[in-house]
Design a protein around this motif. Structure first.
Motif, PDB file in Angstrom:
ATOM      1  N   LYS A 124       1.773  21.514 -18.518  1.00  0.00           N
ATOM      2  CA  LYS A 124       1.831  22.123 -17.188  1.00  0.00           C
ATOM      3  C   LYS A 124       1.700  23.644 -17.251  1.00  0.00           C
ATOM      4  N   ILE A 125       2.446  24.291 -18.142  1.00  0.00           N
ATOM      5  CA  ILE A 125       2.523  25.758 -18.077  1.00  0.00           C
ATOM      6  C   ILE A 125       1.609  26.476 -19.065  1.00  0.00           C
ATOM      7  N   TYR A 126       1.369  25.885 -20.254  1.00  0.00           N
ATOM      8  CA  TYR A 126       0.730  26.700 -21.285  1.00  0.00           C
ATOM      9  C   TYR A 126      -0.761  26.973 -21.049  1.00  0.00           C
ATOM     10  N   PRO A 127      -1.561  26.009 -20.595  1.00  0.00           N
ATOM     11  CA  PRO A 127      -2.981  26.323 -20.405  1.00  0.00           C
ATOM     12  C   PRO A 127      -3.226  27.489 -19.450  1.00  0.00           C
ATOM     13  N   THR A 128      -2.537  27.496 -18.298  1.00  0.00           N
ATOM     14  CA  THR A 128      -2.699  28.610 -17.364  1.00  0.00           C
ATOM     15  C   THR A 128      -2.198  29.909 -17.987  1.00  0.00           C
TER      16      THR A 128
ATOM     17  N   LEU B 133      10.667  28.137 -21.105  1.00  0.00           N
ATOM     18  CA  LEU B 133      10.486  27.361 -22.325  1.00  0.00           C
ATOM     19  C   LEU B 133      11.824  26.979 -22.936  1.00  0.00           C
ATOM     20  N   ILE B 134      12.786  27.890 -22.915  1.00  0.00           N
ATOM     21  CA  ILE B 134      14.131  27.572 -23.407  1.00  0.00           C
ATOM     22  C   ILE B 134      14.784  26.520 -22.514  1.00  0.00           C
TER      23      ILE B 134
ATOM     24  N   MET C 257      -3.453  18.690 -17.115  1.00  0.00           N
ATOM     25  CA  MET C 257      -2.339  17.788 -16.834  1.00  0.00           C
ATOM     26  C   MET C 257      -2.788  16.327 -16.876  1.00  0.00           C
ATOM     27  N   ARG C 258      -3.933  16.050 -16.276  1.00  0.00           N
ATOM     28  CA  ARG C 258      -4.420  14.666 -16.267  1.00  0.00           C
ATOM     29  C   ARG C 258      -4.759  14.180 -17.670  1.00  0.00           C
ATOM     30  N   ARG C 259      -5.286  15.080 -18.489  1.00  0.00           N
ATOM     31  CA  ARG C 259      -5.753  14.663 -19.813  1.00  0.00           C
ATOM     32  C   ARG C 259      -4.654  14.658 -20.860  1.00  0.00           C
ATOM     33  N   TRP C 260      -3.727  15.626 -20.797  1.00  0.00           N
ATOM     34  CA  TRP C 260      -2.814  15.834 -21.919  1.00  0.00           C
ATOM     35  C   TRP C 260      -1.339  15.631 -21.605  1.00  0.00           C
ATOM     36  N   SER C 261      -0.978  15.394 -20.359  1.00  0.00           N
ATOM     37  CA  SER C 261       0.452  15.323 -20.049  1.00  0.00           C
ATOM     38  C   SER C 261       1.117  14.062 -20.576  1.00  0.00           C
ATOM     39  N   ARG C 262       0.332  13.043 -20.898  1.00  0.00           N
ATOM     40  CA  ARG C 262       0.902  11.817 -21.470  1.00  0.00           C
ATOM     41  C   ARG C 262      -0.074  11.229 -22.470  1.00  0.00           C
TER      42      ARG C 262
END
Length: 383
Positions: free
Chosen positions: A90-94, A149-150, A359-364
């Motif tokens: 969710k957060i790292y690519p952006t 992240l923490i 998100m669609r490709r890598w979230s699960r």
């Protein structure tokens, strides 16, 4: 005392999604005040006084909301590794795209690049470093992701602990967390040197320890977790969204007026907690609002990208933040409008081209392919 009936728990909380854009807009307005773009110096002073602390409110809202929403959507069968995977997707690519974009724009200006300044931000560890140039990095707002992240790393353990708290004791623990929030600036003002930097009303180390240090912001996240459990177990108090939102006004005025680092975080935490919980409670009860409408929700979906890109656009776009250029009131307003429009456009692109596809490709993990059905097994199954 008999247990209260839990509130219904819909998957979506539309008004909280709509509120996300309001929070991002507060951060935008705070950074607008930093530009001091008007030739009227008294106007600059008033804008800075009354808008400059809005970022504190917006960020605190995000931290409380994060704990609340993660708890609300938690699944009993979820595993920590899968949870961490979803949050990073969710957060790292952006973050990566805006970090690279900020770095390239800095290089184009001819500014010297220091690996020790910028590398911690790439790996989201820079909020632990009490140096402005490291915290700022290539995109100044990304320090909050270092804090988040923490939160994510600790969430599975924190949720396990909070789930063991009896429903009747949830409010007590929320009060204890609030006292911890209040204790942070007291300890900072007592133990750390008061050496103001850049004309600030507090010392730099006090500022960093109260505002940026992830350990100090953890209490807001835990308050969000506790509030979600309070609403889910039917222990929420009867307070409307409107009253909760109005309570933010005196909270913000205290943020502006309190001396030293006392006003950085603590004054707005209780009002913001009320806003988040009352909004979720109303959503669960099916009560609509302007913030739960389709357009508000759409803007809320863009809020993360908007937040992540707006400061990069501020420095390299129409308002030229940091250049000390100034304009008349009309031109300054037009340039601010251009900054907002350009930020919104780029955030739309980031949301559709980066955030959602990743998100669609890598979230699960991918589902294992189905085993081919042999003719014999197929015949057998049809009997």
């Amino acid at each position: 005392m008999p247990e209260k009936s839990p509130s219904p728990r819909p998957a979506a909380l539309p008004s909280l999604t709509g509120m996300r854009f309001i929070a991002a807009l507060l951060v935008f307005l705070a950074h607008m005040s930093l530009a001091r773009m008007f030739t009227d110096q008294q106007l600059n002073k008033e804008i800075d006084k009354y808008f400059g602390m809005l970022a504190s409110v917006g960020v605190s809202f995000f931290f409380i909301l994060s704990g609340f929403v993660l708890t609300w959507s938690a699944r009993a069968d979820d595993r920590p590794l899968l949870f961490w995977r979803r949050r990073l997707a969710k957060i790292y690519p952006t973050h990566f795209v805006t970090w690279i974009g900020g770095l390239l724009l800095i290089l184009l200006t001819g500014r010297a690049v220091s690996l020790t300044e910028f590398a911690p931000g790439l790996f989201l560890v820079h909020a632990w470093v009490p140096k402005y140039e490291v915290l700022y990095g290539t995109n100044g707002v990304a320090w909050s992701l270092s804090v988040e992240l923490i939160f994510y790393l600790l969430f599975p353990a924190l949720l396990l602990l909070v789930n063991k708290v009896r429903p009747g004791n949830l409010w007590k623990w929320a009060g204890i967390m609030m006292l911890c929030v209040l204790a942070v600036p007291v300890l900072a003002e007592t133990l750390l040197p008061n050496e103001p930097a850049g004309g600030a009303k507090f010392g730099w180390l006090q500022f960093w320890s109260v505002y940026f240090l992830p350990a100090s912001r953890l209490f807001e996240f835990v308050i969000g977790i506790l509030l979600a459990r309070i609403v889910m177990t039917g222990r929420w108090i009867p307070i409307s969204r409107t009253v909760a939102m109005l309570s933010v006004v005196p909270g913000y005025l205290l943020t502006v007026w309190l001396p030293g680092s006392y006003g950085l975080v603590a004054p707005a935490v209780i009002p913001l907690a009320l806003v988040v919980a009352s909004g979720a409670h109303a959503d669960a009860a099916g009560r609509p609002s302007l913030l739960s409408g389709r357009k508000a929700v759409r803007l809320g979906e863009l809020s993360f990208a908007f937040y992540m890109v707006h400061l990069v656009v501020a420095y390299h776009g129409p308002v030229a933040l940091g250049s000390r250029r100034q304009w008349g009131v009309f031109e300054g307003i037009v340039r601010t409008g251009g900054w907002f429009a350009l930020t919104l456009l780029i955030s739309w692109v980031l949301y559709h081209a980066v955030e959602m596809p990743v998100m669609r490709r890598w979230s699960r993990p991918k589902a294992p392919p189905s085993a081919p059905v042999s003719p014999a097994s197929g015949a057998s199954s049809n009997r």
